[in-house]
Motif scaffolding. Sequence first.
Motif, short mmCIF file in Angstrom:
data_model
loop_
_atom_site.label_atom_id
_atom_site.label_comp_id
_atom_site.label_asym_id
_atom_site.label_seq_id
_atom_site.Cartn_x
_atom_site.Cartn_y
_atom_site.Cartn_z
N SER A 75 0.83 -1.21 0.00
CA SER A 75 0.00 0.00 0.00
C SER A 75 0.86 1.26 0.00
CB SER A 75 -0.93 0.00 1.21
OG SER A 75 -1.69 1.19 1.27
N ASP A 76 1.97 1.22 0.74
CA ASP A 76 2.87 2.37 0.77
C ASP A 76 3.48 2.62 -0.60
OD1 ASP A 76 2.44 2.72 3.48
OD2 ASP A 76 4.10 1.39 4.03
N LEU A 77 3.89 1.53 -1.27
CA LEU A 77 4.52 1.67 -2.58
C LEU A 77 3.53 2.20 -3.61
CD1 LEU A 77 7.00 1.35 -4.34
CD2 LEU A 77 6.35 -1.03 -4.74
N VAL A 78 2.29 1.68 -3.59
CA VAL A 78 1.27 2.17 -4.53
C VAL A 78 0.98 3.64 -4.27
CG1 VAL A 78 -1.10 1.92 -5.31
CG2 VAL A 78 0.26 -0.13 -4.83
N THR A 79 0.84 4.01 -3.02
CA THR A 79 0.59 5.42 -2.67
C THR A 79 1.72 6.30 -3.17
OG1 THR A 79 -0.68 4.78 -0.70
CG2 THR A 79 0.21 7.01 -0.76
N ARG A 80 2.93 5.81 -3.06
CA ARG A 80 4.09 6.55 -3.56
C ARG A 80 3.99 6.79 -5.06
NH1 ARG A 80 10.24 4.55 -2.36
NH2 ARG A 80 11.25 5.30 -4.26
N MET A 81 3.54 5.79 -5.81
CA MET A 81 3.40 5.97 -7.25
C MET A 81 2.33 7.01 -7.58
SD MET A 81 5.67 4.10 -8.58
CE MET A 81 6.86 3.08 -7.68
N TYR A 82 1.22 6.95 -6.87
CA TYR A 82 0.18 7.96 -7.09
C TYR A 82 0.74 9.37 -6.87
CZ TYR A 82 -4.11 5.15 -7.63
OH TYR A 82 -5.10 4.34 -8.11
N ARG A 83 1.43 9.53 -5.77
CA ARG A 83 1.90 10.88 -5.40
C ARG A 83 3.04 11.37 -6.28
NH1 ARG A 83 1.65 9.91 1.19
NH2 ARG A 83 -0.63 10.21 1.38
N GLN A 84 4.01 10.49 -6.57
CA GLN A 84 5.18 10.93 -7.32
C GLN A 84 4.94 11.01 -8.83
OE1 GLN A 84 7.68 12.17 -5.87
NE2 GLN A 84 7.39 11.45 -3.78
N ILE A 85 4.07 10.14 -9.35
CA ILE A 85 3.84 10.14 -10.80
C ILE A 85 2.59 10.93 -11.17
CG2 ILE A 85 3.39 8.69 -12.83
CD1 ILE A 85 5.14 6.54 -11.58
N LEU A 86 1.48 10.70 -10.46
CA LEU A 86 0.24 11.41 -10.80
C LEU A 86 0.06 12.69 -10.00
CD1 LEU A 86 -2.31 8.46 -11.21
CD2 LEU A 86 -0.75 9.47 -12.89
N GLY A 87 0.84 12.84 -8.94
CA GLY A 87 0.77 14.07 -8.17
C GLY A 87 -0.47 14.20 -7.31
N ARG A 88 -1.00 13.07 -6.88
CA ARG A 88 -2.21 13.11 -6.04
C ARG A 88 -2.27 11.88 -5.16
NH1 ARG A 88 -6.23 9.63 -7.93
NH2 ARG A 88 -6.05 8.92 -10.10
N ASP A 89 -3.15 11.93 -4.16
CA ASP A 89 -3.38 10.76 -3.31
C ASP A 89 -4.23 9.75 -4.06
OD1 ASP A 89 -1.93 11.64 -1.13
OD2 ASP A 89 -3.63 12.75 -0.29
N PRO A 90 -4.09 8.48 -3.72
CA PRO A 90 -4.87 7.45 -4.43
C PRO A 90 -6.34 7.49 -4.03
CG PRO A 90 -3.62 6.46 -2.63
CD PRO A 90 -3.16 7.89 -2.73
N ASP A 91 -7.20 7.12 -4.97
CA ASP A 91 -8.60 6.86 -4.64
C ASP A 91 -8.66 5.45 -4.06
OD1 ASP A 91 -9.62 5.01 -7.17
OD2 ASP A 91 -8.01 6.42 -7.67
#
Length: 456
Positions: A75-91
């Motif tokens: 979950s931490d890794l996926v959240t990191r991708m959302y924030r660093q690549i898409l620039g937002r928190d995950p839904d």
Amino acid sequence: MKRMFICFIALILCLSLAGVSALAEEEGCGLGEAVSAHWDEQAAAPQVSVRTESGDVAVSGVQDVMGASNSGSASDLVTRMYRQILGRDPDAAGLKAWVDALKAGQLTAADLVLGFVDSPEYTKSGRSSTQIVTDLYKAMLGREPDEAGLKAWQKYLDVGMTPRVLCAGFVASPEFSALAKQYGILTGDVEINAARDVSYELTYFVYRLYKNCLGRTPDAAGLEDWCDELLYDATGVDAAYGFIFSSECYNQHKGNGEYVAMLYDTILGRKVDEAGYEAWKFVLDYSSTREKVLNGFLFSPEFQAQCAVAGIYLGDKLYEPDNEISWRNNVTLLQLVNTARAERGLPLLKLREDLWSDVAMVRTSEIITRFEHIRPDGRSCFTAWTDAGINYDYAGENIAYGYASALSVFNAWMNSEGHRANILDPDFNDFATGYERYKNTTYWAQAFMTVKNLKK
């Protein structure tokens, strides 16, 4: 199965984004009237091997490993991708789908990265090459890019390669493998499935043709098509001719000097040297076609070396129109005209192949059916220049039929006041003569032109 899960994740990502976000003078004459009218260099990155659908391909990658210091859950890794690549928190839905697939071993860390990098949300974000490299450093390596790494990877994106190449290089690094291991996720690998991503040297070869011949960066579809052709069928000669004689490039109607300078930039990859430039321009001005000069560049040691580096087969020489009787008559008449002008202290005229092929030869075929300075469709002869896309300030035309040789038609024109005036007009710069034999009769059309402020 993996592809099905990636598609499923992509669908969830898309759903989750829904709420996120003439002056013409004509004089009568038995020959046909004589008329005139007024009008960088590349930084190298280390090589790593990336598995593709068709085998192993060398792709440049960064291997200056620092070692990941992050630890945590999927979950931490996926959240990191959302924030660093898409620039937002995950839904919530997107986060759960990714985490479940990663925990089940159905997707790898590489699949996770590609899912975000290839997503419509990211591809349509308009990120610059610098921003994309920075995003991937942060997301995949957990740090800002070092200056050397940033420049090395940026050049790949700047010539039209996709972010997938960066992903392949980063995934193959020990740094990313260590990161995936700390999160308890399989590292995976990245498939290179676009021709423009196979080799930087190949893609740069095509990129330079776009920039120097067409004056623009390549569109993705065109770049992909040319890279694919060069990988499997096309030769270096095919590609060079395809760009230089494409309608987009040809219709710029470059002067002879501009053409030679373009060949230096495009074929040799460097600026002109003065002696070479003057020598090539001289033969274009007074004797040779552009195809013949292009062959001289294409079969130089410099271009052959570039093809070898890019893994491209050089190919065969282009056809040269120089031995066609119409071109030989064109050159002979230029020599006769310039001899007459030199005897009177007038500036010499110069050949232009586009004036020959697109105006003089066109008008030669037209006077077979209508022997006058009016075209078969009723328009002025000077519309032949504008129809060809050649913008002139001052133009002239001589026509004739029935003369057996270049010398005989030249003498006839010189014995006619109106035609002689065109031949000796000090304001003309460019020259071409068309010739055609039809039903045992010869037809001749001579075109003169001046273009101001043109790089000759």
